[in-house]
Scaffold this motif. Structure first.
Motif, PDB file in Angstrom:
ATOM      1  N   SER A  99       0.813  -1.222   0.000  1.00 22.03           N
ATOM      2  CA  SER A  99       0.000   0.000   0.000  1.00 22.03           C
ATOM      3  C   SER A  99       0.842   1.266   0.000  1.00 22.03           C
ATOM      4  O   SER A  99       0.387   2.315  -0.500  1.00 22.03           O
ATOM      5  N   ASN A 100       2.075   1.221   0.520  1.00 23.61           N
ATOM      6  CA  ASN A 100       2.915   2.420   0.502  1.00 23.61           C
ATOM      7  C   ASN A 100       3.248   2.840  -0.926  1.00 23.61           C
ATOM      8  O   ASN A 100       3.029   3.989  -1.335  1.00 23.61           O
ATOM      9  N   ASP A 101       3.808   1.905  -1.706  1.00 24.38           N
ATOM     10  CA  ASP A 101       4.181   2.240  -3.085  1.00 24.38           C
ATOM     11  C   ASP A 101       2.954   2.499  -3.944  1.00 24.38           C
ATOM     12  O   ASP A 101       2.967   3.386  -4.809  1.00 24.38           O
ATOM     13  N   LEU A 102       1.888   1.742  -3.734  1.00 23.02           N
ATOM     14  CA  LEU A 102       0.680   1.950  -4.539  1.00 23.02           C
ATOM     15  C   LEU A 102       0.105   3.343  -4.297  1.00 23.02           C
ATOM     16  O   LEU A 102      -0.305   4.024  -5.242  1.00 23.02           O
ATOM     17  N   THR A 103       0.100   3.789  -3.057  1.00 13.73           N
ATOM     18  CA  THR A 103      -0.399   5.132  -2.741  1.00 13.73           C
ATOM     19  C   THR A 103       0.500   6.193  -3.359  1.00 13.73           C
ATOM     20  O   THR A 103       0.020   7.184  -3.929  1.00 13.73           O
ATOM     21  N   GLN A 104       1.790   5.984  -3.266  1.00 11.53           N
ATOM     22  CA  GLN A 104       2.759   6.931  -3.814  1.00 11.53           C
ATOM     23  C   GLN A 104       2.555   7.122  -5.316  1.00 11.53           C
ATOM     24  O   GLN A 104       2.543   8.241  -5.819  1.00 11.53           O
ATOM     25  N   LEU A 105       2.359   6.018  -6.025  1.00 18.63           N
ATOM     26  CA  LEU A 105       2.236   6.087  -7.479  1.00 18.63           C
ATOM     27  C   LEU A 105       0.829   6.471  -7.914  1.00 18.63           C
ATOM     28  O   LEU A 105       0.652   7.091  -8.959  1.00 18.63           O
ATOM     29  N   ALA A 106      -0.179   6.103  -7.113  1.00 16.73           N
ATOM     30  CA  ALA A 106      -1.549   6.472  -7.455  1.00 16.73           C
ATOM     31  C   ALA A 106      -1.786   7.964  -7.281  1.00 16.73           C
ATOM     32  O   ALA A 106      -2.503   8.597  -8.070  1.00 16.73           O
ATOM     33  N   LEU A 107      -1.153   8.547  -6.229  1.00  7.41           N
ATOM     34  CA  LEU A 107      -1.375   9.964  -5.933  1.00  7.41           C
ATOM     35  C   LEU A 107      -0.252  10.862  -6.442  1.00  7.41           C
ATOM     36  O   LEU A 107      -0.366  12.089  -6.371  1.00  7.41           O
ATOM     37  N   GLY A 108       0.843  10.256  -6.919  1.00  9.39           N
ATOM     38  CA  GLY A 108       1.967  11.073  -7.388  1.00  9.39           C
ATOM     39  C   GLY A 108       2.634  11.823  -6.251  1.00  9.39           C
ATOM     40  O   GLY A 108       3.086  12.961  -6.424  1.00  9.39           O
ATOM     41  N   VAL A 109       2.724  11.177  -5.069  1.00 14.11           N
ATOM     42  CA  VAL A 109       3.289  11.811  -3.879  1.00 14.11           C
ATOM     43  C   VAL A 109       4.495  11.006  -3.393  1.00 14.11           C
ATOM     44  O   VAL A 109       4.392   9.795  -3.187  1.00 14.11           O
ATOM     45  N   ASP A 110       5.619  11.672  -3.226  1.00 13.59           N
ATOM     46  CA  ASP A 110       6.800  11.028  -2.639  1.00 13.59           C
ATOM     47  C   ASP A 110       6.514  10.781  -1.164  1.00 13.59           C
ATOM     48  O   ASP A 110       6.308  11.723  -0.395  1.00 13.59           O
ATOM     49  N   ARG A 111       6.503   9.507  -0.773  1.00 13.18           N
ATOM     50  CA  ARG A 111       6.124   9.186   0.610  1.00 13.18           C
ATOM     51  C   ARG A 111       7.140   9.697   1.618  1.00 13.18           C
ATOM     52  O   ARG A 111       6.854   9.770   2.810  1.00 13.18           O
TER      53      ARG A 111
END
Length: 797
Positions: free
Chosen positions: A705-717
């Motif tokens: 979920s960390n990488d998926l959220t990062q790539l789905a939202l375009g946000v550097d975690r």
């Protein structure tokens, strides 16, 4: 040899059983029990005999000792005379007394018969003390009385028996009985006389039928060193350490040795000729220090014996073993009940964690799972133990039973020498205080009054930190855990952590991170081992040479360590599924491994660069991935952990998936063969969009979920500026997860999640249950509260 003997003072081991504790003490009764009942199962125990409690009482009566002993004990009780003086006075009474003629004759006659049995004029024997209240379930007298090795001849034997009697009143034995409320006058001493195993020319050690630190019941722990076993028991050497997985021992196709740690074994105890001592310590050779003491077959044989002995006694056992250097035969020389882990409350789990980061000073073998902080009290000799300050952390080279009175007052213990079964380790477990043994240089690095923190809460390795750090403890209640439909699994990084959490009610491990084993145990870039001869940096070559001692093939070092690390994690949940993610370092992280800089490109954005699946078929890393595959294949097919599921991270395209599966097959890992399942991480939007197609190639999905959220939202975690935007609970992310679950289920594929979100957010865990996820993998400390939350959600569905 006909040993039938009605002499009231002597009993042969083969005529004894575990019901004879009142006659010959726990140690000797146990030896008799094994000889008389387990010979049919090929367990070798050296023959011998025991003096009886009657012999002890007759010795006291003939020398008029009982009243004199009682008088000295009264002086101690009233405070008139200190413990050390009372103990010394009582021991002097024994040493100056004589055996009655009938007891002398009985011992001499039995010794002559034992010598005849071994076809020698004067057989060499071990003379061991066995108290008649010894090894009760609630207390262990292990180490309280003396043992004398390499005793030869009737005169030496009688003298050793006398010394054994005297050792019933060592200072530590007196204080121990006082602490446990045993009446001194009702405890007798039996002397065991047992044929010596020539381990002075071979090896010896200690063995437990469970994991001594975590209580995990499915392993045998073996400590081993060259020479006689006293060095291991006393902790004067750091031994080899082996762990064997018991449930697979009956399957001949497997060799379930899940851990092998090389000890320094700097000296060995051997026979001494002439002089006042029957044994002496000598330095080991470089080859002995760099070699494992036991072969895999010998490790497995001892583990099988441990399992048989445990099954016979129906309780966890603490055993001593020896290997005869003349015949290469293995023997069990002692067995007693384990008295620490077996007494712990099964429905409670106490955990410790540091709240601050600190600077590590030294490391060693961790004993227990606690943390302690305080000032160092450095004591080099038992003569100086009176200088110990209450609540300090005891630092010394090694301990023996004379140290117990001050060990009870310590916040923690640090020793230079010793392994998991040494005296310091056993006592610290009984006392419930953390200890770090085998640090090698604790007494050199640490100094009096220095403020330190010792942590045994980070796995097999214990760490000593500078300064007093903040830490916390928590009690995890395992009672009344509700039954739920959703599978709850754990995220596990280190093999040691896996055993630590075995009591949790889990359905397996949803994420085991291979890179943790590589980074913390192996430490070397795999390509630096593949191309060792081509390394340019001399310092790196030397560092690798030192780490890989004992491995002529450098790549075997990588495969062996990775195999056993993976297997240890898998053992903790066997036969439940354990999903092992293949290496997922970024290039900058790979470069930080020893020798890594020569083999890694420099990338401006490693998070989206040469990582995961793309490495496995690339010529730049393909040989390294082959080593990972070898380790996975060995863990499954040689050790026997068929519950391992492979997982491929960061697989960007279908073509990439095909290439990776092809490379795996080339390395003997073909999906579907030997029940091998292969999962894929779902951490890229492409994995969701093409879930149906990925389902044709893989057996399941695990959502990162960390990488998926990062790539789905375009946000550097990792961006502090965008921290408010990074949230796995965003509707876009949740819709992708829901769609993935639906599509995967249409293809009859399982979906789990191994990201941090369900551990942090109960409402996100509730969403996953409502969306129909098959499993949720959590950080261990989140398991119980999330199970309760899931039960609430499932009740409403």
């Amino acid at each position: 040899m006909n040993t039938t003997n009605k002499n009231p003072y002597i009993r042969w081991f083969e005529d004894l059983n575990s019901n004879d504790v009142a006659i010959v003490g726990g140690k000797n009764a146990s030896l008799g029990e094994m000889i008389s009942t387990l010979k049919d199962q090929s367990i070798r125990v050296p023959d011998g005999f025991a003096t009886t409690a009657d012999a002890y009482w007759q010795f006291l009566q003939a020398n008029h000792l009982k009243e004199k002993i009682q008088s000295h004990l009264e002086e101690l009780k009233s405070g008139k005379t200190p413990l050390d003086k009372v103990g010394k006075s009582i021991r002097r009474l024994f040493l100056s007394a004589d055996f009655p003629e009938e007891i002398t004759a009985a011992i001499q006659d039995a010794y002559q018969k034992l010598s005849q049995n071994y076809d020698t004029p004067e057989v060499d024997v071990a003379v061991r003390s066995s108290a008649t209240a010894e090894d009760l379930p609630e207390a262990s007298f292990a180490g309280q009385q003396e043992t004398f090795l390499n005793i030869t001849g009737e005169a030496e034997l009688l003298d050793a028996c006398r010394k054994c009697y005297a050792s019933l009143f060592t200072d530590r034995a007196i204080s121990y009985r006082q602490a446990k409320n045993f009446d001194h006058t009702k405890v007798a001493l039996s002397v065991g006389v047992q044929k010596m195993v020539r381990s002075d020319q071979g090896s010896a050690g200690v063995m437990f039928s469970l994991d001594t630190e975590t209580g995990f019941p499915d392993v045998v722990l073996i400590d081993a060193a060259w020479g006689l076993g006293e060095n291991v028991v006393q902790g004067s050497v750091t031994p080899d350490e082996y762990r064997v997985f018991k449930p697979l021992l009956k399957k001949d196709d497997y060799k379930p040795v899940i851990e092998k740690t090389l000890g320094d074994k700097q000296k060995k105890l051997i026979y001494a000729k002439g002089g006042s001592h029957s044994t002496k310590n000598v330095n080991t050779s470089a080859q002995e220090r760099q070699s494992f003491v036991l072969t895999d077959d010998e490790i497995l044989q001892l583990a099988r014996w441990a399992s048989i002995i445990e099954a016979h006694y129906q309780k966890p056992m603490d055993m001593e073993w020896a290997k005869d250097g003349e015949t290469s035969e293995l023997f069990i020389v002692q067995a007693r009940p384990e008295t620490v882990q077996s007494q712990k409350q099964a429905d409670a789990l106490k955990t410790y964690s540091l709240k601050q980061k600190g600077e590590k000073i030294i490391t060693g073998v961790s004993i227990g799972e606690a943390i302690a902080a305080g000032k160092v009290c450095l004591i080099e000799s038992a003569d100086d133990i009176n200088h110990f300050q209450d609540g300090a952390i005891l630092v010394t080279q090694m301990t023996d039973p004379d140290w117990v009175p001050i060990m009870k007052r310590a916040a923690g213990i640090i020793t230079d020498h010793g392994g998991r079964t040494c005296h310091a380790a056993i006592v610290s477990r009984e006392l419930g205080i953390p200890a770090i043994v085998g640090t090698d240089k604790g007494t050199e690095v640490l100094h009096d009054e220095q403020e330190i923190t010792i942590s045994c809460a980070e796995g097999d390795q214990g760490y000593v930190y500078k300064n007093i750090l903040e830490f916390e403890s928590a009690q995890v209640n395992l009672e009344d855990t509700p039954e739920i439909k959703t599978q709850v699994m754990m995220n596990i990084a280190s093999p040691a952590a896996a055993l630590r959490w075995w009591r949790l009610p889990c359905d397996g491990i949803g994420l085991a991170r291979m890179e943790f084993i590589i980074n913390n145990s192996i430490k070397i870039h795999p390509m630096a081992l593949v191309h060792f001869d081509q390394l340019k940096d001399k310092a790196t070559r030397k560092q690798i040479q030192n780490l890989t001692q004992g491995y002529p093939d450098k790549t075997e070092y990588f495969v062996d360590h990775l195999t056993r690390g993976i297997a240890k994690i898998a053992a903790s949940q066997y036969p439940q599924p354990v999903i092992v993610r293949m290496s997922d370092f970024k290039t900058n992280e790979y470069a930080n491994l020893i020798g890594g800089k020569q083999f890694e490109p420099t990338e401006s954005n490693p998070m989206l660069g040469f990582r995961g699946a793309s490495r496995y078929y690339s010529d730049r890393y393909r040989a390294g991935f082959a080593l990972e595959c070898q380790a996975m294949k060995r863990a499954r097919e040689q050790i026997g952990m068929t519950n391992i599921i492979m997982m491929i991270p960061f697989c960007r395209t279908l073509q990439e998936a095909d290439k990776v599966l092809e490379v795996m097959a080339e390395n003997g890992l073909k999906r579907g063969e030997n029940a091998l399942q292969v999962y894929v991480m779902a951490e890229i939007p492409a994995n969701v969009e093409l879930a149906a197609e990925f389902s044709q190639r893989f057996d399941g999905f695990s959502i990162g979920s960390n990488d998926l959220t990062q790539l789905a939202l375009g946000v550097d975690r990792d961006s502090s500026e965008l921290a408010d935007l990074f949230d796995e609970r965003n509707e876009a992310v949740k819709r992708m997860i829901r769609r993935l679950i639906e599509t995967a289920h249409e293809s009859d594929r399982k979906v789990g999640i191994c990201g941090q979100a369900p551990s942090d957010y109960p409402d996100f865990a509730a969403f996953l249950v409502e969306a129909g996820i098959d499993s949720i993998s959590l950080n261990p400390d989140s398991v119980i509260p999330v199970i309760h939350r899931i039960a609430e959600v499932e009740a409403k569905l």
